[in-house]
Write a protein that holds these residues in place. Structure first.
Motif, short mmCIF file in Angstrom:
data_model
loop_
_atom_site.label_atom_id
_atom_site.label_comp_id
_atom_site.label_asym_id
_atom_site.label_seq_id
_atom_site.Cartn_x
_atom_site.Cartn_y
_atom_site.Cartn_z
N VAL A 1 0.83 -1.21 0.00
CA VAL A 1 0.00 0.00 0.00
C VAL A 1 0.86 1.26 0.00
CG1 VAL A 1 -1.99 -1.08 1.11
CG2 VAL A 1 -0.22 -0.02 2.51
N ILE A 2 2.17 1.11 0.24
CA ILE A 2 3.02 2.28 0.37
C ILE A 2 3.60 2.78 -0.95
CG2 ILE A 2 3.64 1.82 2.76
CD1 ILE A 2 6.26 0.60 1.72
N THR A 3 3.56 1.97 -2.00
CA THR A 3 4.08 2.39 -3.30
C THR A 3 3.40 1.58 -4.40
OG1 THR A 3 6.10 2.94 -4.51
CG2 THR A 3 6.06 0.80 -3.39
N ASP A 4 3.50 2.07 -5.63
CA ASP A 4 2.90 1.38 -6.77
C ASP A 4 3.90 0.58 -7.59
OD1 ASP A 4 0.42 2.37 -6.15
OD2 ASP A 4 0.32 3.79 -7.81
N CYS A 5 5.10 1.12 -7.76
CA CYS A 5 6.08 0.48 -8.64
C CYS A 5 7.47 0.48 -8.03
CB CYS A 5 6.18 1.22 -9.98
SG CYS A 5 4.72 1.14 -11.01
N PHE A 6 8.21 -0.57 -8.34
CA PHE A 6 9.64 -0.62 -8.09
C PHE A 6 10.32 -0.53 -9.44
CE2 PHE A 6 9.65 -3.47 -4.03
CZ PHE A 6 9.32 -2.39 -3.25
N VAL A 7 11.38 0.26 -9.50
CA VAL A 7 12.25 0.27 -10.67
C VAL A 7 13.58 -0.32 -10.19
CG1 VAL A 7 13.45 1.67 -12.39
CG2 VAL A 7 11.16 2.34 -11.62
#
Length: 149
Positions: A36-42
């Protein structure tokens, strides 16, 4: 739930900036269903500490030009694993040794990979096809038992 359009746009900017500085194994992972804390990892890799820092600077410059500032920045002094937190997107630039050891790709293998125009997406361990084979290939071998006992 899927990543927001803004998160996907930011991830694309970051991935293309990493590619511009010759990062390897660039992957954008949509983690929005799991976190819930972020949408994507790069995720991106580099062969040297100097290249890790050059990639981080290029990503920060590109995202700043797009109107985004990181909330947090860690690991840039050592140049082994740098993390840039942009809230919707978290960027990990890792030395290839750290990338192999910590294997974030494998940890998040159940999350979809986002294709980014202009960036060749790296094959990642534990992807959808052959996930069991990849896990088995990374597992330690079973010890051999002495048949005479």
């Amino acid at each position: 739930m899927t990543a927001s359009p803004e998160a996907l746009e930011m991830a694309g900017v970051a991935a293309r900036a990493a590619d511009e500085k010759l990062a390897t194994d660039i992957v954008v992972i949509d983690v929005s269903d799991q976190l819930v804390i972020t949408d994507c990892f790069v995720l991106a890799s580099a062969d040297t500490e100097r290249q890790v820092n050059a990639i981080v600077e290029e990503i920060e410059d590109a995202l700043r030009e797009a109107g985004h500032k990181p909330l947090r920045r860690e690991g840039t002094r050592e140049g082994r694993w740098a993390l840039l937190d942009y809230n919707e997107v978290v960027v990990h630039v890792q030395h290839v040794d750290e990338r192999d050891y910590y294997s974030l790709d494998r940890l998040w293998k159940d999350c979809p990979v986002v294709e980014i125009d202009g960036v060749e997406t790296a094959a990642r361990p534990g992807g959808a096809a052959g996930a069991d084979d990849a896990d088995d290939a990374l597992a330690p071998e079973e010890p051999q038992r002495d048949q005479g006992l």
